[in-house]
Design a protein around this motif. Structure first.
Motif, PDB file in Angstrom:
ATOM      1  N   VAL A   1       0.868  -1.183   0.000  1.00  0.00           N
ATOM      2  CA  VAL A   1       0.000   0.000   0.000  1.00  0.00           C
ATOM      3  C   VAL A   1       0.902   1.229   0.000  1.00  0.00           C
ATOM      4  O   VAL A   1       1.799   1.362   0.850  1.00  0.00           O
ATOM      5  CB  VAL A   1      -0.922   0.004   1.224  1.00  0.00           C
ATOM      6  CG1 VAL A   1      -1.785   1.268   1.240  1.00  0.00           C
ATOM      7  CG2 VAL A   1      -1.813  -1.237   1.216  1.00  0.00           C
ATOM      8  N   ALA A   2       0.676   2.111  -0.945  1.00  0.00           N
ATOM      9  CA  ALA A   2       1.529   3.289  -1.089  1.00  0.00           C
ATOM     10  C   ALA A   2       1.047   4.431  -0.199  1.00  0.00           C
ATOM     11  O   ALA A   2      -0.081   4.418   0.315  1.00  0.00           O
ATOM     12  CB  ALA A   2       1.545   3.732  -2.547  1.00  0.00           C
ATOM     13  N   ASP A   3       1.929   5.395  -0.031  1.00  0.00           N
ATOM     14  CA  ASP A   3       1.610   6.679   0.604  1.00  0.00           C
ATOM     15  C   ASP A   3       1.242   6.566   2.081  1.00  0.00           C
ATOM     16  O   ASP A   3       0.562   7.440   2.638  1.00  0.00           O
ATOM     17  CB  ASP A   3       0.445   7.380  -0.142  1.00  0.00           C
ATOM     18  CG  ASP A   3       0.687   7.491  -1.632  1.00  0.00           C
ATOM     19  OD1 ASP A   3       1.824   7.809  -2.016  1.00  0.00           O
ATOM     20  OD2 ASP A   3      -0.256   7.239  -2.404  1.00  0.00           O
ATOM     21  N   LEU A   4       1.677   5.501   2.760  1.00  0.00           N
ATOM     22  CA  LEU A   4       1.364   5.394   4.185  1.00  0.00           C
ATOM     23  C   LEU A   4       2.018   6.510   4.984  1.00  0.00           C
ATOM     24  O   LEU A   4       1.514   6.898   6.041  1.00  0.00           O
ATOM     25  CB  LEU A   4       1.815   4.022   4.708  1.00  0.00           C
ATOM     26  CG  LEU A   4       1.052   2.812   4.135  1.00  0.00           C
ATOM     27  CD1 LEU A   4       1.643   1.513   4.652  1.00  0.00           C
ATOM     28  CD2 LEU A   4      -0.438   2.900   4.458  1.00  0.00           C
ATOM     29  N   ASP A   5       3.141   6.995   4.480  1.00  0.00           N
ATOM     30  CA  ASP A   5       3.816   8.085   5.175  1.00  0.00           C
ATOM     31  C   ASP A   5       3.139   9.430   4.945  1.00  0.00           C
ATOM     32  O   ASP A   5       3.561  10.440   5.529  1.00  0.00           O
ATOM     33  CB  ASP A   5       5.277   8.172   4.733  1.00  0.00           C
ATOM     34  CG  ASP A   5       5.409   8.355   3.229  1.00  0.00           C
ATOM     35  OD1 ASP A   5       4.533   7.865   2.479  1.00  0.00           O
ATOM     36  OD2 ASP A   5       6.403   8.966   2.775  1.00  0.00           O
ATOM     37  N   ALA A   6       2.086   9.440   4.091  1.00  0.00           N
ATOM     38  CA  ALA A   6       1.393  10.699   3.797  1.00  0.00           C
ATOM     39  C   ALA A   6      -0.027  10.716   4.353  1.00  0.00           C
ATOM     40  O   ALA A   6      -0.837  11.577   3.978  1.00  0.00           O
ATOM     41  CB  ALA A   6       1.351  10.940   2.288  1.00  0.00           C
ATOM     42  N   VAL A   7      -0.353   9.792   5.267  1.00  0.00           N
ATOM     43  CA  VAL A   7      -1.703   9.760   5.828  1.00  0.00           C
ATOM     44  C   VAL A   7      -1.925  11.021   6.654  1.00  0.00           C
ATOM     45  O   VAL A   7      -1.069  11.437   7.454  1.00  0.00           O
ATOM     46  CB  VAL A   7      -1.898   8.495   6.692  1.00  0.00           C
ATOM     47  CG1 VAL A   7      -3.243   8.548   7.428  1.00  0.00           C
ATOM     48  CG2 VAL A   7      -1.816   7.259   5.819  1.00  0.00           C
ATOM     49  N   ALA A   8      -3.074  11.616   6.444  1.00  0.00           N
ATOM     50  CA  ALA A   8      -3.383  12.874   7.135  1.00  0.00           C
ATOM     51  C   ALA A   8      -3.577  12.629   8.627  1.00  0.00           C
ATOM     52  O   ALA A   8      -4.031  11.558   9.049  1.00  0.00           O
ATOM     53  CB  ALA A   8      -4.630  13.496   6.527  1.00  0.00           C
ATOM     54  N   PRO A   9      -3.238  13.617   9.438  1.00  0.00           N
ATOM     55  CA  PRO A   9      -3.483  13.480  10.892  1.00  0.00           C
ATOM     56  C   PRO A   9      -4.954  13.192  11.167  1.00  0.00           C
ATOM     57  O   PRO A   9      -5.850  13.788  10.579  1.00  0.00           O
ATOM     58  CB  PRO A   9      -3.066  14.849  11.442  1.00  0.00           C
ATOM     59  CG  PRO A   9      -2.122  15.415  10.420  1.00  0.00           C
ATOM     60  CD  PRO A   9      -2.616  14.911   9.101  1.00  0.00           C
TER      61      PRO A   9
ATOM     62  N   ARG B   1     -10.217   0.967   5.838  1.00  0.00           N
ATOM     63  CA  ARG B   1     -10.257   0.744   4.390  1.00  0.00           C
ATOM     64  C   ARG B   1      -9.277  -0.369   3.997  1.00  0.00           C
ATOM     65  O   ARG B   1      -9.578  -1.207   3.135  1.00  0.00           O
ATOM     66  CB  ARG B   1      -9.923   2.030   3.636  1.00  0.00           C
ATOM     67  CG  ARG B   1     -10.982   3.111   3.798  1.00  0.00           C
ATOM     68  CD  ARG B   1     -10.574   4.387   3.085  1.00  0.00           C
ATOM     69  NE  ARG B   1     -10.815   4.298   1.653  1.00  0.00           N
ATOM     70  CZ  ARG B   1     -11.950   4.651   1.053  1.00  0.00           C
ATOM     71  NH1 ARG B   1     -12.955   5.109   1.776  1.00  0.00           N
ATOM     72  NH2 ARG B   1     -12.078   4.546  -0.249  1.00  0.00           N
ATOM     73  N   ILE B   2      -8.107  -0.350   4.611  1.00  0.00           N
ATOM     74  CA  ILE B   2      -7.140  -1.412   4.304  1.00  0.00           C
ATOM     75  C   ILE B   2      -7.711  -2.765   4.691  1.00  0.00           C
ATOM     76  O   ILE B   2      -7.580  -3.759   3.955  1.00  0.00           O
ATOM     77  CB  ILE B   2      -5.805  -1.136   5.019  1.00  0.00           C
ATOM     78  CG1 ILE B   2      -5.126   0.100   4.415  1.00  0.00           C
ATOM     79  CG2 ILE B   2      -4.884  -2.346   4.906  1.00  0.00           C
ATOM     80  CD1 ILE B   2      -3.849   0.505   5.131  1.00  0.00           C
ATOM     81  N   ALA B   3      -8.373  -2.837   5.830  1.00  0.00           N
ATOM     82  CA  ALA B   3      -8.931  -4.112   6.286  1.00  0.00           C
ATOM     83  C   ALA B   3     -10.165  -4.506   5.499  1.00  0.00           C
ATOM     84  O   ALA B   3     -10.459  -5.712   5.356  1.00  0.00           O
ATOM     85  CB  ALA B   3      -9.271  -4.027   7.772  1.00  0.00           C
ATOM     86  N   GLY B   4     -10.876  -3.519   4.965  1.00  0.00           N
ATOM     87  CA  GLY B   4     -12.157  -3.834   4.337  1.00  0.00           C
ATOM     88  C   GLY B   4     -12.127  -4.007   2.834  1.00  0.00           C
ATOM     89  O   GLY B   4     -12.998  -4.689   2.279  1.00  0.00           O
ATOM     90  N   GLU B   5     -11.165  -3.400   2.128  1.00  0.00           N
ATOM     91  CA  GLU B   5     -11.121  -3.538   0.677  1.00  0.00           C
ATOM     92  C   GLU B   5     -10.234  -4.715   0.296  1.00  0.00           C
ATOM     93  O   GLU B   5      -9.073  -4.781   0.733  1.00  0.00           O
ATOM     94  CB  GLU B   5     -10.611  -2.245   0.048  1.00  0.00           C
ATOM     95  CG  GLU B   5     -11.563  -1.071   0.294  1.00  0.00           C
ATOM     96  CD  GLU B   5     -11.108   0.199  -0.401  1.00  0.00           C
ATOM     97  OE1 GLU B   5     -10.145   0.105  -1.203  1.00  0.00           O
ATOM     98  OE2 GLU B   5     -11.705   1.262  -0.148  1.00  0.00           O
ATOM     99  N   PRO B   6     -10.742  -5.630  -0.525  1.00  0.00           N
ATOM    100  CA  PRO B   6     -10.033  -6.911  -0.745  1.00  0.00           C
ATOM    101  C   PRO B   6      -8.588  -6.756  -1.193  1.00  0.00           C
ATOM    102  O   PRO B   6      -7.710  -7.443  -0.671  1.00  0.00           O
ATOM    103  CB  PRO B   6     -10.888  -7.584  -1.828  1.00  0.00           C
ATOM    104  CG  PRO B   6     -12.253  -7.013  -1.624  1.00  0.00           C
ATOM    105  CD  PRO B   6     -12.046  -5.592  -1.188  1.00  0.00           C
ATOM    106  N   GLU B   7      -8.322  -5.864  -2.175  1.00  0.00           N
ATOM    107  CA  GLU B   7      -6.950  -5.773  -2.659  1.00  0.00           C
ATOM    108  C   GLU B   7      -6.026  -5.206  -1.600  1.00  0.00           C
ATOM    109  O   GLU B   7      -4.911  -5.721  -1.381  1.00  0.00           O
ATOM    110  CB  GLU B   7      -6.881  -4.913  -3.927  1.00  0.00           C
ATOM    111  CG  GLU B   7      -5.476  -4.885  -4.529  1.00  0.00           C
ATOM    112  CD  GLU B   7      -5.378  -4.053  -5.788  1.00  0.00           C
ATOM    113  OE1 GLU B   7      -4.351  -4.154  -6.474  1.00  0.00           O
ATOM    114  OE2 GLU B   7      -6.330  -3.303  -6.071  1.00  0.00           O
ATOM    115  N   LEU B   8      -6.477  -4.160  -0.905  1.00  0.00           N
ATOM    116  CA  LEU B   8      -5.653  -3.580   0.145  1.00  0.00           C
ATOM    117  C   LEU B   8      -5.442  -4.585   1.265  1.00  0.00           C
ATOM    118  O   LEU B   8      -4.339  -4.711   1.823  1.00  0.00           O
ATOM    119  CB  LEU B   8      -6.307  -2.315   0.688  1.00  0.00           C
ATOM    120  CG  LEU B   8      -6.485  -1.154  -0.307  1.00  0.00           C
ATOM    121  CD1 LEU B   8      -7.277  -0.015   0.336  1.00  0.00           C
ATOM    122  CD2 LEU B   8      -5.142  -0.643  -0.801  1.00  0.00           C
TER     123      LEU B   8
END
Length: 1015
Positions: free
Chosen positions: A711-719, A728-735
């Motif tokens: 999963v990309a951009d984890l270092d850019a997650v908003a506060p 979303r990571i847990a719920g969307e199949p590909e993620l």
């Protein structure tokens, strides 16, 4: 008395007078007649009679009909009758018959005979000859000639001597006699030959059997020949035009060409040539191997036709006389031959079959062949390939024919397909089709038979709307590997207007892609070096010749496009044409190939603030990504780009709309591989090099992992967005898959995914230490010992399901803890903390810390377990050491092997290595009670009894010395010592019971038997 309408008496008198005056004249006439009858004309009686018949018809201007009847008279004489239509016999004709080489025929009357010698051929088979005409008859008789000579010789001794010397070989045709008779009905003249004998009969029969169309073709004055012989049905020859293709020519020779010919020939300036080709060679009856002049000669011919020409002959009448006259006539023959070829060509015949091949049959034939080849080469004979097989808007039958000297043909199988050549002929001037097997003939006529590769190389590399038609026509040739190679230089029109040579490396796009891309895109792709075939010319042929079928996705993934994107990313002034081209290709593609996504993310776009920014550094306004990701890290894309290109296109090049997954190919568990310039996807992942270090530690340095996703951009997650991001990571199949699926090394090792590693190690989510999977309650209930060691899930992941929690470091039991987790758990325990026995045993059994722990649970006093400093603890070699807390805090083990494992895992020494463990006093020997020995067979026979037992000066209740001998101060201690010595620690209670009450041995033995495993 027989009438004499032709004045034969005067002719006889004149001849006899000449012989009387000069007996040498008799000798001369006899020799000449004999030469012709037995030499020059020995096998030509039928031909010469036919020639005379043709001349008679020509002079009369009527169709010439000839009857040749062979049979026997009533009195048994063999007779040949040659009856013909035409001018009847007259006095001048009789005089001609009775003379040698003094014909009554003159030039200009279209007749064949010219020299007055042909009639002498009858002497080859007959001594008695009659010529019967509607105007009267004459006869010639060897018998009558001998009688008349006998009378004349009586008066001239010299003549008598000459007659005697010749012994009957006399000139029978010099003395004509009146004859009675009429020709057969329907004919004007008949020559009747009384055949000399049966030999002559057989010879004539053979000559009649050989009569064929050549006779009618050679003698233009004849239209019909009827042959009647006693050995078969009659034959009628007529209408030769139905069986032969005939070309004739005639004219008048210059007088100068006749200057060296005999006087009788000099006035014969008329010439005539006939060339005849059998329509069905298998059914043709004619000898094509000899020249006719016009009757057969001995000159051989190799031409596949019958050649009849008024060629000058030598005195033998069998060979052509060489000279300027013959050369001129051979030129006329060649011209007529070319005219015949043109007739064949006009009827779509096999005109190349007329080209002579092989060796000449003689000198005359060689001269004629050379002239024929020149004439054919200059004559329009060959159907242009563009008209072969039917040409739209044209008729092959009326298309201008091509002279062979200006024709081009393709050698081999490529030149045989009419449909292919029809189209190719519109491109190649003078291209003709050469039928199979006719290449040698075509070459002999000057046709330029060229390899297909040469023809292809000379096709004009210019824009032309007919390319598609040409490619379709050439497609069948690609089935042959040699022809496919020859087509390698085929001109190929490109979408940008250029025409290049060779399909290899070109790209063929379908009509849908072509319609989706504008000229600007095609021009830009051309500048990048891509050779895209003009869609109007696309077809399967180009692909078979090395072109590649390319949809929009294939165009997008061309190395040149990738290089342009990367170059533009490094440039301070990005190229708008590159951006436009890539977005146009992405918009036209149904799906962007995964391999292209990393470098597409570097495509320079414009952010909302006007700054040029890589696509993967932007988000779509109003999207989930814009909500979840920090705009200070990922800025919104410019609205004008959103208006120009749809959201799907921008998302496909890397602009974030959702959380996205990146795939990194060919991952190695080696931090150095993080610098691979081709690993563009990895370079955008935060902490990738550290993750590779983690893989190297887990899987082994350099282990090949294969493809890995993250999963990309984890270092850019908003506060404040982490709860939704994790959901979303847990719920969307590909993620979810990218999070929970581990990576596997080629050696079989397993490690967590990059996403799981990053969330544990680099996200501030409280996932640094292992936790119990679940909602925070102990897995096995409140009394579960694991709950006392492992904390519940952090609040940030408490709501996630168990599989996700496990990926993030959660465990369901102590056995799932890895070495690092064990180290953290043990080190986080405070010294002095009491530890329940069950929890302590779990630690002692399963602990496998990655590094030596600082704290461990241990026995600090009998029945009391607490956390101690690892440096204060040791591992017991056996149960007897549990009593020695004076030596160290004890990690109890039953067997030495278990002690060694625990010592290695916890980095603790064995107690036997710290203290000697020897009893101070030997004690008193005593026998082991029989009841105990009955219960446990492995017991030693004796034991040592002590009032007070000291080991290393420390009081204990029991011990087993180095010799395996039990020592004890009580029955309970003896039971423990016996159980350890026998290796049956689990039966120490039973042993104590039987020592207290020996009567219970049977009961306790039964219990032990039920509890023992099956043998």
């Amino acid at each position: 008395m027989t009438p004499d309408p032709f004045g034969t008496a005067a002719l006889r008198a004149a001849v006899l007078g000449a012989w009387r005056a000069s007996p040498a004249r008799l000798r001369e006439d006899a020799n000449v007649e004999e030469d012709h009858a037995r030499g020059y004309y020995r096998d030509r009686v039928v031909v010469e009679l036919a020639q005379n018949a043709a001349d008679a018809a020509t002079r009369a201007g009527v169709p010439g009909r000839l009857l040749l009847r062979l049979g026997h008279t009533d009195d048994g004489r063999a007779v040949l009758v040659a009856a013909n239509t035409g001018e009847p016999l007259d006095a001048e004709g009789v005089a001609s018959l009775a003379s040698m080489r003094a014909s009554s025929k003159r030039a200009g009357d279209g007749i064949v005979g010219r020299f007055g010698v042909g009639f002498a051929a009858v002497r080859a088979v007959a001594d008695e000859v009659s010529v019967l005409s509607t105007s009267g008859g004459v006869r010639f008789s060897l018998r009558d000639t001998a009688a008349l000579l006998a009378e004349a010789a009586a008066e001239v001794p010299a003549l008598e001597d000459e007659v005697r010397r010749r012994d009957g070989s006399l000139p029978a045709l010099r003395l004509p006699l009146p004859a009675d008779g009429r020709p057969p009905t329907g004919y004007d003249t008949a020559v009747v030959l009384e055949l000399r004998d049966e030999v002559a009969f057989d010879e004539v029969a053979a000559l009649l059997a050989a009569v064929d169309d050549a006779l009618l073709l050679a003698l233009a004055g004849l239209t019909e020949v009827v042959v009647e012989a006693p050995d078969g049905p009659g034959r009628r020859l007529a209408d030769v035009g139905a069986r032969w293709v005939v070309a004739s020519a005639e004219g008048e020779l210059p007088l100068a060409l006749l200057a060296d010919r005999p006087v009788e020939e000099r006035a014969a300036r008329a010439w005539r040539v006939t060339i005849a080709l059998p329509r069905d060679p298998a059914a043709a009856r004619a000898d094509l191997t000899r020249l006719h002049a016009p009757t057969p000669t001995d000159e051989r011919s190799s031409l596949p036709v019958l050649v009849v020409a008024t060629l000058p002959l030598d005195p033998t009448r069998r060979h052509v006389a060489r000279g300027a006259l013959t050369d001129a006539l051979l030129d006329h023959v060649a011209g007529a031959y070319a005219a015949l070829a043109r007739l064949v060509a006009d009827t779509d015949g096999d005109v190349l079959a007329l080209a002579p091949t092989g060796f000449a049959a003689g000198e005359v034939d060689g001269d004629l062949r050379a002239r024929v080849l020149r004439a054919l080469a200059a004559t329009p004979l060959l159907v242009p390939a563009a008209a072969a097989g039917g040409l739209a808007g044209a008729d092959a039958g009326t298309a201008p024919l091509v002279p062979p000297a200006r024709a081009v043909a393709i050698e081999g199988a490529a030149g045989r397909d009419a449909a292919t050549l029809r189209v190719l002929g519109e491109w190649v001037a003078g291209l003709v089709r050469v039928p199979p097997g006719r290449e040698p003939q075509a070459r002999s006529l000057g046709v330029e038979v060229r390899p297909l590769a040469d023809v292809v190389d000379e096709l004009p590399a210019l824009p032309d709307p007919r390319w598609s038609e040409l490619y379709g026509a050439l497609a069948p040739l690609a089935d042959d590997p040699r022809d496919r190679e020859a087509l390698a230089g085929l001109p190929v029109p490109l979408a940008d207007g250029r025409v290049v040579r060779g399909a290899r490396g070109a790209l063929v796009v379908d009509a849908d892609v072509a319609a989706a891309l504008d000229d600007r895109t095609f021009d830009a792709l051309a500048r990048l070096g891509l050779r895209i075939v003009d869609p109007a010319a696309a077809g399967p042929l180009l692909e078979r010749l090395g072109a590649t079928a390319a949809d929009a996705a294939a165009l997008l993934t061309q190395p040149a496009v990738r290089a342009a994107v990367l170059a533009a990313a490094d440039d301070d002034e990005p190229d708008p044409e590159v951006t436009h081209t890539v977005l146009a290709l992405v918009a036209a593609a149904r799906e962007v190939p995964p391999d292209a996504r990393p470098w597409l993310g570097l495509l320079t776009l414009t952010a909302a603030d006007g700054e040029p920014t890589p696509a993967d550094g932007l988000v779509l306004p109003g999207s989930a990504a814009a909500r979840l990701l920090d705009e200070r890290v990922l800025a919104p894309v410019a609205l004008e780009l959103v208006d120009r290109w749809d959201a799907d296109t921008l998302a496909a090049v890397g602009v974030r709309r959702e959380l996205v997954v990146l795939r990194v190919a060919d991952v190695l568990a080696d931090p150095a591989s993080a610098d691979d310039p081709d690993a563009l996807a990895a370079q955008s992942l935060d902490g990738w090099e550290e993750y590779l270090e983690h893989l190297a530690d887990t899987l082994g340095a350099g282990a090949y992992v294969g493809d890995a996703s993250a999963v990309a951009d984890l270092d850019a997650v908003a506060p404040g967005a982490w709860p939704e991001v994790l959901a979303r990571i847990a719920g969307e199949p590909e993620l979810r898959r990218v999070l929970v699926e581990p990576v596997r090394g080629e050696g079989g090792g397993v490690a967590g995914s990059y996403t799981a590693w990053w969330l544990r190690e680099r996200a501030d989510l409280g996932l640094g230490a292992p936790f119990l999977v679940g909602s925070g309650l102990p897995v096995g209930g409140a009394a579960d010992p694991a709950a006392a060691l492992v904390p519940p899930p952090p609040a940030t992941v408490a709501a996630l399901d168990g599989e996700v929690q496990r990926a993030l470091g959660g465990v369901e039991g102590l056995a799932e803890l890895d070495g690092a987790a064990w180290t953290r758990l043990l080190d986080e325990w405070e010294v002095g903390t009491p530890v329940a026995p069950a929890l302590a045993v779990l630690v002692w059994r399963h602990a496998a810390p990655a590094d030596p722990p600082e704290h461990v649970p241990a026995l600090v006093a009998p029945g009391r377990i607490a956390v101690v400093h690892a440096q204060d603890a040791a591992v017991a070699d056996g149960p007897m050491w549990w009593q020695r807390t004076d030596v160290a805090a004890v990690v109890p083990c039953l067997a030495r092997d278990d002690a060694v494992r625990a010592g290695a895992a916890l980095d603790l020494p064995l107690m036997s290595a710290i203290a000697p463990g020897r009893p101070d006093e030997p004690g008193v020997d005593a026998p082991v009670p029989a009841a105990a020995a009955e219960l446990v067979a492995e017991l030693p026979a004796t034991w040592r009894e002590h009032d007070d037992l000291l080991v290393d000066g420390v009081p204990v209740e029991w011990w087993v010395d180095a010799d395996g001998l039990p020592h004890a101060t009580s029955l309970a201690g003896l039971a423990a010592a016996l159980a350890q010595a026998a290796g049956r620690w689990s039966q120490r209670a039973a042993l104590e019971a039987v020592l207290l009450d020996p009567a219970r041995v049977a009961e306790l033995a039964l219990d032990a038997a039920w509890g023992a495993p099956d043998a």
